[in-house]
Design a protein around this motif. Structure first.
Motif, PDB file in Angstrom:
ATOM      1  N   UNK A  13       0.822  -1.212   0.000  1.00  0.00           N
ATOM      2  CA  UNK A  13       0.000   0.000   0.000  1.00  0.00           C
ATOM      3  C   UNK A  13       0.859   1.266   0.000  1.00  0.00           C
ATOM      4  N   UNK A  14       1.917   1.283   0.782  1.00  0.00           N
ATOM      5  CA  UNK A  14       2.750   2.484   0.864  1.00  0.00           C
ATOM      6  C   UNK A  14       3.477   2.773  -0.440  1.00  0.00           C
ATOM      7  N   UNK A  15       3.999   1.753  -1.064  1.00  0.00           N
ATOM      8  CA  UNK A  15       4.835   1.957  -2.246  1.00  0.00           C
ATOM      9  C   UNK A  15       4.034   2.148  -3.531  1.00  0.00           C
ATOM     10  N   UNK A  16       2.728   2.134  -3.430  1.00  0.00           N
ATOM     11  CA  UNK A  16       1.934   2.482  -4.604  1.00  0.00           C
ATOM     12  C   UNK A  16       2.122   3.944  -4.996  1.00  0.00           C
ATOM     13  N   UNK A  17       2.626   4.750  -4.074  1.00  0.00           N
ATOM     14  CA  UNK A  17       2.869   6.154  -4.400  1.00  0.00           C
ATOM     15  C   UNK A  17       3.939   6.279  -5.488  1.00  0.00           C
ATOM     16  N   UNK A  39      13.285   3.860 -11.189  1.00  0.00           N
ATOM     17  CA  UNK A  39      14.441   3.231 -10.548  1.00  0.00           C
ATOM     18  C   UNK A  39      14.471   3.537  -9.053  1.00  0.00           C
ATOM     19  N   UNK A  40      14.183   4.794  -8.702  1.00  0.00           N
ATOM     20  CA  UNK A  40      14.156   5.141  -7.276  1.00  0.00           C
ATOM     21  C   UNK A  40      13.024   4.412  -6.566  1.00  0.00           C
ATOM     22  N   UNK A  41      11.860   4.322  -7.235  1.00  0.00           N
ATOM     23  CA  UNK A  41      10.739   3.600  -6.627  1.00  0.00           C
ATOM     24  C   UNK A  41      11.044   2.138  -6.420  1.00  0.00           C
ATOM     25  N   UNK A  42      11.785   1.552  -7.352  1.00  0.00           N
ATOM     26  CA  UNK A  42      12.191   0.156  -7.186  1.00  0.00           C
ATOM     27  C   UNK A  42      13.101  -0.008  -5.971  1.00  0.00           C
ATOM     28  N   UNK A  77      11.619   8.368  -0.128  1.00  0.00           N
ATOM     29  CA  UNK A  77      10.492   9.050  -0.755  1.00  0.00           C
ATOM     30  C   UNK A  77      10.824  10.516  -1.057  1.00  0.00           C
ATOM     31  N   UNK A  78      11.608  11.137  -0.194  1.00  0.00           N
ATOM     32  CA  UNK A  78      12.023  12.524  -0.445  1.00  0.00           C
ATOM     33  C   UNK A  78      12.853  12.605  -1.727  1.00  0.00           C
ATOM     34  N   UNK A  79      13.749  11.653  -1.917  1.00  0.00           N
ATOM     35  CA  UNK A  79      14.548  11.620  -3.146  1.00  0.00           C
ATOM     36  C   UNK A  79      13.638  11.419  -4.358  1.00  0.00           C
TER      37      UNK A  79
END
Length: 227
Positions: A110-114, A177-180, A197-199
């Motif tokens: 749920x969190x990483x869906x952003x 890539x950052x999301x991964x 998440x800030x990055x």
């Protein structure tokens, strides 16, 4: 036509073989072909408008003779097409990592869906700019099609589409890539999620830079008034 075929062949060989000498050979052939045709075209005599002769055989003359509506259409297509490509590529990268990591840590889903939402925003940027560029198109008399104002409008829309499209392509890859990495790190240590998440937010802002410059560039697209 021969130059185009040569470009495709040697570019493919350079990419497949990863050999620098292929690329240098391609550049040499491309230069020789262009020099040959620049010298040959002024001597050709053909009827009608099939070919430009004399001083009209230069590359600059050929670009000027392309309809500004063609440049505008290509710019709009690049704006939406390349932006969607960047968004899809980013979603592919971050989504595959998220699904794989969620097998061992289902809490991260749920969190990483952003991260997926940030990638999708890249495509939205392209859609918005493509709609704005479409509204810039106006109908002008045939006598004004190649007027300086028409050419400037076509070039402005074309440049705007390129800026937005490729800025969003790089932005989508960056966010993906950052999301991964964010998904994999969150699966191991949940305290790292906010920091990464800030990055990711700063990475998603790169696409906005292209949108802002693209909109400013498209403001130069003013067509001649109908007489």
């Amino acid at each position: 036509m021969g130059t185009t075929i040569t470009f495709a062949c040697f570019s493919g060989a350079a990419m497949l073989g990863r050999r620098r000498e292929y690329l240098w050979l391609y550049l040499a052939v491309f230069w020789a072909s262009g020099t040959y045709w620049n010298r040959r075209l002024p001597n050709l005599k053909m009827s009608g408008t099939a070919i430009l002769v004399g001083a009209s055989s230069s590359w600059a003359r050929a670009l000027v003779k392309i309809s500004p509506y063609t440049f505008s259409a290509i710019g709009i297509a690049i704006s939406i097409g390349v932006s969607v490509l960047g968004a899809a590529w980013g979603i592919y990268i971050t989504g595959s990592s998220l699904i794989g990591a969620a097998i061992k840590a289902p809490r991260i889903t749920s969190k990483n869906l952003i991260s997926v939402i940030f990638c999708e925003a890249v495509a939205i940027y392209g859609v918005i700019v493509a709609i704005i560029l479409q509204t810039k198109l106006e109908s002008v008399p045939s006598s004004q099609t190649y007027a300086p104002e028409s050419l400037r409008a076509g070039y402005a829309i074309f440049a705007s589409g390129i800026i937005v499209g490729f800025a969003n392509l790089v932005c989508g890859l960056c966010v993906g890539i950052i999301g991964s990495s964010c998904a994999l790190s969150d699966a191991q240590n949940s305290s790292l999620f906010v920091k990464i998440l800030v990055i990711e937010i700063f990475g998603s802002a790169l696409g906005l830079f292209g949108v802002i410059v693209g909109i400013i560039m498209s403001a130069q697209a003013t067509w001649p008034t109908n007489v």
